[in-house]
Motif scaffolding. Structure first.
Motif, PDB file in Angstrom:
ATOM      1  N   PRO C  18       0.814  -1.227   0.000  1.00 49.16           N
ATOM      2  CA  PRO C  18       0.000   0.000   0.000  1.00 49.16           C
ATOM      3  C   PRO C  18       0.848   1.278   0.000  1.00 49.16           C
ATOM      4  O   PRO C  18       0.378   2.324  -0.431  1.00 49.16           O
ATOM      5  N   THR C  54      -5.737  -1.200  -5.422  1.00 47.11           N
ATOM      6  CA  THR C  54      -6.176  -1.610  -4.090  1.00 47.11           C
ATOM      7  C   THR C  54      -6.839  -2.993  -4.140  1.00 47.11           C
ATOM      8  O   THR C  54      -6.596  -3.849  -3.287  1.00 47.11           O
ATOM      9  N   ILE C  57      -4.165  -5.635  -4.482  1.00 43.25           N
ATOM     10  CA  ILE C  57      -3.448  -5.798  -3.214  1.00 43.25           C
ATOM     11  C   ILE C  57      -4.302  -6.587  -2.212  1.00 43.25           C
ATOM     12  O   ILE C  57      -3.836  -7.542  -1.595  1.00 43.25           O
ATOM     13  N   ARG C  58      -5.587  -6.207  -2.088  1.00 41.28           N
ATOM     14  CA  ARG C  58      -6.452  -6.811  -1.059  1.00 41.28           C
ATOM     15  C   ARG C  58      -6.977  -8.184  -1.464  1.00 41.28           C
ATOM     16  O   ARG C  58      -6.916  -9.128  -0.685  1.00 41.28           O
TER      17      ARG C  58
END
Ligand SMILES: Nc1ncnc2c1ncn2[C@@H]1O[C@H](COP(=O)(O)OP(=O)(O)O)[C@@H](O)[C@H]1O
Ligand SMILES: Nc1ncnc2c1ncn2[C@@H]1O[C@H](COP(=O)(O)OP(=O)(O)O)[C@@H](O)[C@H]1O
Lengths: 170, 111, 170, 111
Positions: C18, C54, C57-58
């Motif tokens: 992040p 995002t 990444i998540r």
């Protein structure tokens, strides 16, 4: 070229067009800011990187605007409370003479030739080509700097060993 | 990305530059400087108040203009350098070669 | 992944941390600005790209921070006075279900789940996975936009043919 | 990169946020909000004047705080949204779900 950023690093891959320099600078500035470099150092390192890219565009690719360029930014923790910024700039242009990036001889102040090279050497600790590269050029810039205080991020472990992003030395 | 404006103030030409001066944008500044040299005013003031970044190609452009004006006995003044830009002149050891002024007004008054 | 930016485009290669998102946004904003996108469109597209990263990444790398991500930004001239922004986001995570990036069903406003996906679809014209990719995922975002007026750069030729940066369609 | 400050003003808690709110930084804002909820003041004002960017993780954090405060009969006010941040709330269709105020002063006066 095969872009692979070090942990906490980033690679930018772009063509040798002067239009892209402002994009490269914006990324470099934010990369250094998120790594807690102060504004003065951030601007000087940004200048050194910009001048290095300019050299590849002008002298490496000689103005041809579709040459590939790959800029890698990484920060290695070093022993104690210091760290090292390592920048690699790879191109696919003809091999530059190994002395191309040597610090220029001091010259009359109003001779603009060599000014970019002078800036790079003024800002960075080490400036050299990676000798292990067969095709094209990989310029390496290194700068030692104090460990940043990171008031809002206690998660950063300060390691005691030298974990450089690359393996080659000048 | 660079904004370059030229205006005549009495016997001087003022070139206001805004943005980042680099290999891509410095030709724009160069064009304005060459036009000002051609126009023949005794004093050319480059207003750098709006310049947040300058690299060696910007400096080289200003050095070229300085030479062109000096050989004709005319003056080039750089006004309003921000600390970051001033530092680039210092690294280049050129801060004493150029005539620097705090502002355009100072550059024009100081005739 | 093998970074190769289209002409006038740029690739960013980074890890699924992040921390890198702000660097990506800075590069995206400057890329769009130099291509004369207005500030409002620049911020919306930056949001769509940030949300896409995002998600990788998540959901793709599930919080593991050293997964590779490669973002490619390109602008293709189209016929007439329009052009198309094409964004590709590649990862090496497990294949996402092909419906993962479909527009979410309208839900109660205070249900935050699916908000990122909603933003992406609100901003972009097309959102899909490249079906021709064997390993990992390549998300494609496209947006048609008017040809920019470029007052300071008459050199940009407006071509009459469709020269997309990639070849695959949704 | 995010700066988050908390201060008590009469019966309200003011949380001033500065910078960009994203997946990396939103946990910082969340921590301050949870602390404010725990502290028990009747009104929590989030000063977003200094926020130049907010993504869905920032919005989700504010939605979570809104729920936590409302169920206890307490108020959450968002103050000083810049146009770009306001637009993100609009795309999320949440601009009417939150109580918005022009400034922290307005948020505190409007008790
Ligand atoms: N990538 C490169 N390939 C070949 N030669 C290079 C390269 N980079 C720099 N040089 C050499 O270094 C010299 C100094 O470069 P520089 O400091 O940028 O000054 P300038 O370009 O203004 O002459 C150049 O004249 C060139 O010969
Ligand atoms: N890269 C991905 N891999 C797998 N699933 C994904 C991916 N991106 C999105 N998804 C799915 O899309 C859903 C919506 O994502 P998002 O809009 O970001 O909302 P949130 O993450 O807040 O639930 C996620 O719950 C996830 O199941």
């Amino acid at each position: 070229m095969n872009a692979a950023p070090p942990p906490d690093g980033i690679c930018l891959v772009f063509r040798s067009s002067p239009r892209m320099l402002c994009v490269v600078r914006a990324a470099v500035r934010q990369f250094l800011a998120q790594a807690s470099f102060d504004e003065g150092l951030t601007e000087r390192v940004t200048l050194a990187i910009d001048e290095s890219c300019t050299n590849v565009i002008r002298h490496g690719y000689q103005g041809c605007e579709d040459g590939l360029m790959e800029l890698t930014l990484g920060i290695a923790e070093r022993s104690g409370r210091s760290r090292q910024l390592e920048i690699r700039l790879a191109d696919e242009a003809c091999k530059a003479p190994s002395e191309a990036m040597k610090a220029p001889a001091p010259s009359a102040p109003t001779t603009p030739g060599g000014l970019g090279l002078h800036f790079i050497h003024e800002v960075m600790d080490e400036v050299c080509f990676d000798e292990n590269v067969e095709r094209g050029n990989v310029l390496i810039l290194r700068l030692g700097c104090p460990e940043a205080a990171e008031p809002n991020d206690g998660a950063r472990a300060s390691s005691g060993s030298d974990q450089g992003p690359g393996g080659s030395s000048c | 990305m660079l904004k370059v404006d030229r205006r005549e103030v009495d016997a001087a030409t003022v070139i206001a530059v805004e943005g980042e001066v680099d290999l891509y944008s410095s030709p724009q500044m160069r064009e304005a400087l060459l036009a000002a040299i051609k126009a023949g005013s005794a004093r050319v003031v480059v207003d750098l108040t709006g310049v947040s970044y300058m690299d060696s190609s910007g400096i080289a452009t200003l050095v070229e203009a300085l030479g062109g004006l000096r050989e004709k006995g005319r003056a080039l003044v750089l006004a309003g350098l921000r600390p970051r830009v001033r530092e680039v002149f210092e690294i280049a050891k050129l801060q004493t070669v150029f005539t620097l002024a705090e502002s355009v007004d100072a550059a024009l008054a100081d005739g």
